[in-house]
Design an enzyme around this catalytic site. Structure first.
Site, PDB file in Angstrom:
ATOM      1  N   LYS A   1      -2.796  -1.966  -3.201  1.00 33.46           N
ATOM      2  CA  LYS A   1      -3.265  -1.143  -2.845  1.00 33.46           C
ATOM      3  C   LYS A   1      -3.135   0.084  -3.182  1.00 33.46           C
ATOM      4  O   LYS A   1      -1.746   0.891  -2.185  1.00 33.46           O
ATOM      5  CB  LYS A   1      -3.625  -1.062  -1.398  1.00 33.46           C
ATOM      6  CG  LYS A   1      -4.837  -0.238  -0.334  1.00 33.46           C
ATOM      7  CD  LYS A   1      -5.012  -1.102   1.445  1.00 33.46           C
ATOM      8  CE  LYS A   1      -5.855   0.254   1.884  1.00 33.46           C
ATOM      9  NZ  LYS A   1      -6.957   0.104   2.524  1.00 33.46           N
TER      10      LYS A   1
ATOM     11  N   ARG B   1     -12.268   3.861   5.747  1.00 37.02           N
ATOM     12  CA  ARG B   1     -13.114   5.246   5.985  1.00 37.02           C
ATOM     13  C   ARG B   1     -14.414   5.323   5.555  1.00 37.02           C
ATOM     14  O   ARG B   1     -15.728   5.082   6.147  1.00 37.02           O
ATOM     15  CB  ARG B   1     -12.648   7.378   5.919  1.00 37.02           C
ATOM     16  CG  ARG B   1     -11.439   6.711   7.494  1.00 37.02           C
ATOM     17  CD  ARG B   1     -10.784   7.951   6.972  1.00 37.02           C
ATOM     18  NE  ARG B   1      -9.878   7.571   6.602  1.00 37.02           N
ATOM     19  CZ  ARG B   1      -8.462   8.454   5.632  1.00 37.02           C
ATOM     20  NH1 ARG B   1      -9.010   9.629   6.048  1.00 37.02           N
ATOM     21  NH2 ARG B   1      -7.830   7.958   4.719  1.00 37.02           N
TER      22      ARG B   1
ATOM     23  N   SER C   1      -9.392   4.925   0.304  1.00 39.79           N
ATOM     24  CA  SER C   1     -10.872   5.484   0.676  1.00 39.79           C
ATOM     25  C   SER C   1      -9.510   7.100   0.748  1.00 39.79           C
ATOM     26  O   SER C   1     -10.249   7.776  -0.573  1.00 39.79           O
ATOM     27  CB  SER C   1     -11.942   5.467   1.063  1.00 39.79           C
ATOM     28  OG  SER C   1     -11.774   5.002   2.288  1.00 39.79           O
TER      29      SER C   1
ATOM     30  N   GLU D   1       0.625  -1.430  -0.025  1.00 39.13           N
ATOM     31  CA  GLU D   1       0.407   0.192  -0.110  1.00 39.13           C
ATOM     32  C   GLU D   1       1.000   1.175  -0.150  1.00 39.13           C
ATOM     33  O   GLU D   1       1.945   1.823   0.946  1.00 39.13           O
ATOM     34  CB  GLU D   1      -0.787  -0.340   1.233  1.00 39.13           C
ATOM     35  CG  GLU D   1      -1.836   0.993   0.551  1.00 39.13           C
ATOM     36  CD  GLU D   1      -2.769   1.594   2.373  1.00 39.13           C
ATOM     37  OE1 GLU D   1      -2.920   0.341   3.235  1.00 39.13           O
ATOM     38  OE2 GLU D   1      -3.247   2.397   2.454  1.00 39.13           O
TER      39      GLU D   1
ATOM     40  N   GLY E   1     -10.058   9.736   2.409  1.00 39.78           N
ATOM     41  CA  GLY E   1     -10.619  10.891   2.861  1.00 39.78           C
ATOM     42  C   GLY E   1     -11.813  11.319   2.087  1.00 39.78           C
ATOM     43  O   GLY E   1     -12.168  12.178   2.259  1.00 39.78           O
TER      44      GLY E   1
END
Ligand code: 13P
Length: 344
Positions: free
Chosen positions: A219, A294, A261, A177, A263
């Site tokens: 990711k 989130r 995602s 990631e 934010g």
């Protein structure tokens, strides 16, 4: 020795129509989110919250895997079922966050490097025994004046590659990631340029460290204008730029890209993923799906507020995001889906 198992797990993580729930918030992040809502920051509250998430009826239809934190992988439901077993029973693969967080990078003000390599081999062994079959390591790249530097990109890419190698030796599929933050006022073009440099560097390091690309999942962040940009990019522009950048940088043997995602609002994250799959689904060498934290959880956490009587409403909120993102992962999302009631 784990090659076949790793390959099968990586494929299963990005199986058509499913994505990953990132529920691996560290103590600091989980407590910060609780505090904002006035939820007590105790171990029992974190456990009860994760129990609410993982017992949501039907999530096995939408989630291929769930990323856990060290505390959570050792916890159980109130009636004593270990979370790992609860997830496995629903066909969901348990994963584990392995990094120890992003820390200031020496001699590089405002830049971060992710730590956690020391003792990693032993931790991988323990987590495998606890039932984890994949792992996550998040590197953080910040866009700003004069940054990111080559120093920061290389230090983070090096750590990601070393982590990925230890994971593959120990039987865990590494989620690699490299997050390019959307904080700031940069344009879509600047985001593209940074993503390209970061991803190319990451795959160069993965190659140097002998990582099997068919036994990992990427990711990435999306190529998107900065949160305070004066020229916010359209859904169409984000979808096109993101896929073009990935095509330029991500080898075809990688089974899938599961986005963070970062934010974005819940609906933005869903719409961007959906648009990519509408435009390019079936024509790309890898799957495009979600590994949201989130954008899957925030509505559920707000509905829950730490109260047992709110569990059904909170589970409905999670199930709705899960269903919408599952649809987006095959290009079948539409805003009307937001209004169709979920039964939990
Ligand atoms: P967000 O989707 O909230 O960015 O979290 C994903 C994640 O796992 C970050 O490491």
């Amino acid at each position: 020795m784990f090659e076949n198992e790793l390959r099968a797990t990586a494929q299963a993580m990005v199986v058509t129509g499913k994505g990953i729930l990132a529920a691996d918030e560290s103590f600091g992040t989980a407590n910060k989110r609780f505090q904002k809502l006035g939820i007590p920051t105790t171990e029992e509250m974190r456990r009860a919250y994760r129990e609410m998430l993982f017992t949501t009826p039907g999530i096995g239809d939408f989630f291929s895997g769930v990323i856990l934190f060290d505390e959570t992988i050792r916890q159980s439901t109130a009636d004593g079922t270990p979370f790992v077993q609860l997830l496995s029973n629903q066909g969901i693969i348990p994963g584990i966050k392995l990094d120890a967080g992003a820390k200031p990078l020496a001699k590089s003000p405002n830049e971060l490097v992710t730590e956690g390599l020391d003792g990693l081999r032993d931790r991988v062994k323990e987590y495998y025994e606890l039932g984890a079959r994949f792992a996550k390591w998040r590197a953080v790249i910040t866009i700003g004046e004069g940054i990111p530097t080559r120093r920061c990109i290389e230090a983070n890419a090096h750590a990601l590659a070393r982590y990925a190698g230890i994971c593959q030796e120990g039987g865990l599929v590494p989620i690699v990631e490299p997050e390019v933050l959307m904080d700031g006022d940069h344009t879509l073009e600047r985001s593209y340029a940074v993503h390209e440099e970061v991803l190319k560097t990451v795959f160069y390091e993965l190659h140097r460290y002998g990582i099997a690309l068919d036994q990992m999942v990427l990711k990435p962040s999306m190529v998107i204008s900065g949160q305070t940009s004066s020229q916010p990019a359209s859904v169409e522009a984000v979808a096109q730029a993101t896929v073009k950048c990935l095509l330029d940088c991500v080898p075809a043997s990688v089974p899938g890209c599961a986005f963070l995602s970062g934010g974005q609002t819940d609906q933005q994250a869903t719409e961007h993923l959906n648009r990519m799959n509408v435009l390019y689904g079936g024509k790309l060498p890898w799957k495009l799906t979600f590994s949201y934290g989130r954008a899957l959880q925030q509505a559920a956490m707000q509905a829950w507020m730490g109260k047992p009587e709110n569990v059904p409403t909170a589970q409905k909120a999670l199930a709705l995001r899960a269903r919408c993102n599952s649809a987006a992962s095959v290009g079948k999302y539409s805003p009307e889906l937001e209004k169709v009631a979920v039964s939990v």
